[in-house]
Design an enzyme around this catalytic site. Structure first.
Site, PDB file in Angstrom:
ATOM      1  NE  ARG A 141      -4.287  -1.307   0.519  1.00  0.00           N
ATOM      2  CZ  ARG A 141      -5.429  -1.131   1.281  1.00  0.00           C
ATOM      3  NH1 ARG A 141      -5.615   0.239   1.614  1.00  0.00           N
ATOM      4  NH2 ARG A 141      -6.439  -2.006   0.982  1.00  0.00           N
TER       5      ARG A 141
ATOM      6  NE  ARG B 136      -7.499   6.378   2.103  1.00  0.00           N
ATOM      7  CZ  ARG B 136      -8.292   5.630   2.723  1.00  0.00           C
ATOM      8  NH1 ARG B 136      -9.564   6.063   2.801  1.00  0.00           N
ATOM      9  NH2 ARG B 136      -8.126   4.328   2.949  1.00  0.00           N
TER      10      ARG B 136
ATOM     11  NE  ARG C   4      -9.336   8.058  -3.718  1.00  0.00           N
ATOM     12  CZ  ARG C   4     -10.706   8.420  -3.276  1.00  0.00           C
ATOM     13  NH1 ARG C   4     -11.177   9.688  -4.215  1.00  0.00           N
ATOM     14  NH2 ARG C   4     -11.342   8.259  -2.361  1.00  0.00           N
TER      15      ARG C   4
ATOM     16  CG  ASP D  34      -8.979  -2.924  -4.083  1.00  0.00           C
ATOM     17  OD1 ASP D  34      -8.528  -2.314  -2.942  1.00  0.00           O
ATOM     18  OD2 ASP D  34     -10.090  -3.796  -3.671  1.00  0.00           O
TER      19      ASP D  34
ATOM     20  CE1 TYR E  76     -13.730  -6.748   2.686  1.00  0.00           C
ATOM     21  CE2 TYR E  76     -12.055  -8.376   1.919  1.00  0.00           C
ATOM     22  CZ  TYR E  76     -12.406  -7.074   2.678  1.00  0.00           C
ATOM     23  OH  TYR E  76     -11.541  -6.615   3.432  1.00  0.00           O
TER      24      TYR E  76
HETATM   25  O1  CP3 Z   1       0.036  -2.072  -2.316  1.00  0.00           O
HETATM   26  C1  CP3 Z   1      -0.205  -1.345  -3.309  1.00  0.00           C
HETATM   27  O2  CP3 Z   1       0.145   0.039  -2.993  1.00  0.00           O
HETATM   28  C2  CP3 Z   1      -1.168  -1.320  -4.341  1.00  0.00           C
HETATM   29  C3  CP3 Z   1      -2.398  -1.132  -4.277  1.00  0.00           C
HETATM   30  C4  CP3 Z   1      -3.373  -1.791  -3.468  1.00  0.00           C
HETATM   31  C5  CP3 Z   1      -4.608  -1.244  -2.916  1.00  0.00           C
HETATM   32  N1  CP3 Z   1      -5.415  -2.334  -2.152  1.00  0.00           N
HETATM   33  C6  CP3 Z   1      -5.058   0.028  -3.064  1.00  0.00           C
HETATM   34  C7  CP3 Z   1      -6.015   0.455  -2.237  1.00  0.00           C
HETATM   35  C8  CP3 Z   1      -3.580  -3.109  -2.999  1.00  0.00           C
HETATM   36  C9  CP3 Z   1      -2.314  -4.182  -3.200  1.00  0.00           C
HETATM   37  C10 CP3 Z   1      -4.683  -3.416  -2.153  1.00  0.00           C
HETATM   38  C11 CP3 Z   1      -5.196  -4.814  -1.683  1.00  0.00           C
HETATM   39  C12 CP3 Z   1      -6.121  -5.001  -1.007  1.00  0.00           C
HETATM   40  N2  CP3 Z   1      -7.386  -4.446  -1.115  1.00  0.00           N
HETATM   41  C13 CP3 Z   1      -6.410  -5.683   0.079  1.00  0.00           C
HETATM   42  C14 CP3 Z   1      -5.579  -6.730   0.336  1.00  0.00           C
HETATM   43  C15 CP3 Z   1      -4.252  -6.331   1.526  1.00  0.00           C
HETATM   44  C16 CP3 Z   1      -4.634  -5.571   2.572  1.00  0.00           C
HETATM   45  O3  CP3 Z   1      -4.372  -4.530   2.856  1.00  0.00           O
HETATM   46  O4  CP3 Z   1      -4.993  -6.282   3.603  1.00  0.00           O
HETATM   47  C17 CP3 Z   1      -7.701  -5.710   0.583  1.00  0.00           C
HETATM   48  C18 CP3 Z   1      -8.309  -6.580   1.783  1.00  0.00           C
HETATM   49  C19 CP3 Z   1      -8.343  -4.650   0.138  1.00  0.00           C
HETATM   50  C20 CP3 Z   1      -9.754  -4.254  -0.087  1.00  0.00           C
HETATM   51  C21 CP3 Z   1      -9.772  -2.768   0.226  1.00  0.00           C
HETATM   52  N3  CP3 Z   1      -9.616  -1.794  -0.678  1.00  0.00           N
HETATM   53  C22 CP3 Z   1     -10.139  -2.223   1.452  1.00  0.00           C
HETATM   54  C23 CP3 Z   1     -10.459  -2.917   2.772  1.00  0.00           C
HETATM   55  C24 CP3 Z   1     -10.204  -0.872   1.193  1.00  0.00           C
HETATM   56  C25 CP3 Z   1     -10.577   0.036   2.298  1.00  0.00           C
HETATM   57  C26 CP3 Z   1      -9.562   0.529   3.396  1.00  0.00           C
HETATM   58  C27 CP3 Z   1      -8.528   1.644   2.786  1.00  0.00           C
HETATM   59  O5  CP3 Z   1      -7.375   1.367   2.972  1.00  0.00           O
HETATM   60  O6  CP3 Z   1      -8.963   2.591   2.234  1.00  0.00           O
HETATM   61  C28 CP3 Z   1      -9.824  -0.610  -0.051  1.00  0.00           C
HETATM   62  C29 CP3 Z   1      -9.793   0.525  -0.696  1.00  0.00           C
HETATM   63  C30 CP3 Z   1      -8.313   0.684  -1.375  1.00  0.00           C
HETATM   64  N4  CP3 Z   1      -7.520   0.099  -2.104  1.00  0.00           N
HETATM   65  C31 CP3 Z   1      -7.576   2.121  -1.339  1.00  0.00           C
HETATM   66  C32 CP3 Z   1      -6.381   1.951  -1.849  1.00  0.00           C
HETATM   67  C33 CP3 Z   1      -5.101   2.980  -2.095  1.00  0.00           C
HETATM   68  C34 CP3 Z   1      -8.188   3.313  -0.690  1.00  0.00           C
HETATM   69  C35 CP3 Z   1      -8.848   4.119  -1.714  1.00  0.00           C
HETATM   70  C36 CP3 Z   1      -9.159   5.569  -1.549  1.00  0.00           C
HETATM   71  O7  CP3 Z   1      -9.791   5.852  -0.766  1.00  0.00           O
HETATM   72  O8  CP3 Z   1      -8.429   6.211  -2.172  1.00  0.00           O
END
Ligand code: CP3
Length: 348
Positions: free
Chosen positions: A28, A32, A41, A77, A153
């Site tokens: 990640r 943000r 964003r 994602d 999910y």
């Molecule tokens: O690693 C990276 O930089 C690559 C991008 C990436 C994202 N999500 C971007 C994202 C990766 C590899 C993920 C994986 C992901 N997504 C997982 C597995 C890894 C983990 O973190 O456990 C899971 C469970 C998700 C599902 C998901 N997507 C959740 C629970 C959320 C909301 C929580 C959060 O952090 O906002 C997202 C949204 C998400 N995925 C964002 C990002 C940058 C935030 C989006 C935003 O509001 O800008």
């Protein structure tokens, strides 16, 4: 070993070959906590960003200059390939499933699409990134969500503390759960191989919720999906990194997946894992993301300690134990990558 390019360093560490120092990137790393990401964003929603090739490439690359990361992970994602199965997904900000999958009829309707048709934009992002990064010798990682976590999910409908709807399905309707996992495993294999063909040089499988199972249930429900993915993904072209969150109790099972690298969360004692499993698998991790709030000197010490702890392993990739959080201090991330570059034997 003389100084390696970031690509050679990462791929050698994955395969357990000698390196000058551990490579570094962060889960990640685009998100943000970065002001540059928040500016992008402001213009588009997260779902739009994942489909917008130019913007997705831009935010994927931000961690190189903004925080000194030495690898790029595709910005996307784990839910990006899921609409192609015929399931509506929304982000608020976590994934929300309009009609949670609870019946046999719903599972039977799930298609396993060809990613070239269902997510052509993902493969375009991968190709564009690889084109940009090749000259800089920066490695490109692809990724996918693991079947168990996607299923959690899809059945629950959204994130949950206990995912009890999904866990009850394992006990009450095992055949249905197995069918769902089989379709998601096929999806994941095709999706990762398409990313590899488009230019991903390593791929990470994220199993964020698999650690909620006891070892016996993990062996029954999770390990077979990992083994099938490890067997069918083109690992000669791109090593496979397996991340199991909260998986301290299932490390032996995770190693048995056949993945090239095991990505550990911070609850795992890295030195002990390196001694027990380090001959069979490379390790990635495992700083608590919240430790990036510590002063830079502390982060530098923690990085040295991680590298020393992992030394018995055949390979080690410095990373966090889970993703960067929205409140992660940018200076903490910079201190983390700088400390990796300063490790003995490394180029400045
Ligand atoms: O690693 C990276 O930089 C690559 C991008 C990436 C994202 N999500 C971007 C994202 C990766 C590899 C993920 C994986 C992901 N997504 C997982 C597995 C890894 C983990 O973190 O456990 C899971 C469970 C998700 C599902 C998901 N997507 C959740 C629970 C959320 C909301 C929580 C959060 O952090 O906002 C997202 C949204 C998400 N995925 C964002 C990002 C940058 C935030 C989006 C935003 O509001 O800008």
């Amino acid at each position: 070993v003389t100084a390696l390019s970031p690509t050679e360093r990462l791929l050698r560490a994955c395969r357990g070959e000698p390196v000058d120092r551990p490579p570094v990137w962060l889960m990640r790393q685009a998100g943000r906590y970065l002001p540059a990401y928040r500016r992008v964003r402001e213009q588009v929603s997260f779902a739009e960003l994942c489909r917008d090739v130019d913007r997705a490439v831009e935010v994927s690359l931000q961690p190189l200059d903004e925080v000194g990361s030495e690898a790029v992970i595709l910005f996307s994602d784990i839910f990006t390939p899921v609409p192609g199965m015929g399931v509506d997904v929304d982000f608020r900000p976590g994934p929300v499933i309009a009609e949670p999958i609870r019946s046999a009829a719903q599972v039977e309707r799930l298609r396993v699409p060809d990613p070239r048709e269902s997510v052509p934009f993902v493969l375009e992002i991968v190709r564009a990134l690889r084109g940009d990064l090749a000259a800089r010798e920066i490695p490109l990682l692809g990724f996918a969500g693991a079947p168990f976590t996607l299923a959690a999910y899809l059945v629950e409908g959204a994130g949950s503390r206990s995912f009890s709807t999904w866990k009850r399905m394992l006990w009450r309707e095992p055949a249905l759960a197995r069918d769902l996992l089989a379709r998601l495993t096929d999806l994941t294999v095709g999706y990762l191989n398409a990313q590899i063909e488009a230019g991903a040089q390593a791929v990470q499988l994220f199993d964020t919720w698999a650690g909620m199972l006891a070892p016996a249930e993990y062996r029954e429900w999770v390990l077979p999906t990992h083994r099938e993915i490890a067997a069918k993904v083109d690992r000669a072209a791109a090593p496979l990194i397996l991340y199991v969150n909260d998986g301290s109790h299932v490390l032996e099972e995770a190693v048995e997946s056949g993945a090239d690298v095991l990505s550990l969360d911070w609850r795992v004692d890295l030195a002990e894992a390196a001694r027990r499993f380090g001959a069979r698998v490379s390790l990635q991790g495992n700083l608590d993301p919240c430790a990036l709030a510590a002063p830079p000197e502390t982060i530098e010490r923690l990085v040295r300690e991680l590298a020393a702890a992992a030394a018995p392993a055949r390979g080690h990739i410095l990373n966090l134990g889970h993703g960067c959080l929205p409140d992660t201090p940018v200076e903490g991330v910079r201190a983390f990558t700088a400390a990796a570059r300063a490790l003995a034997g490394g180029a400045p």
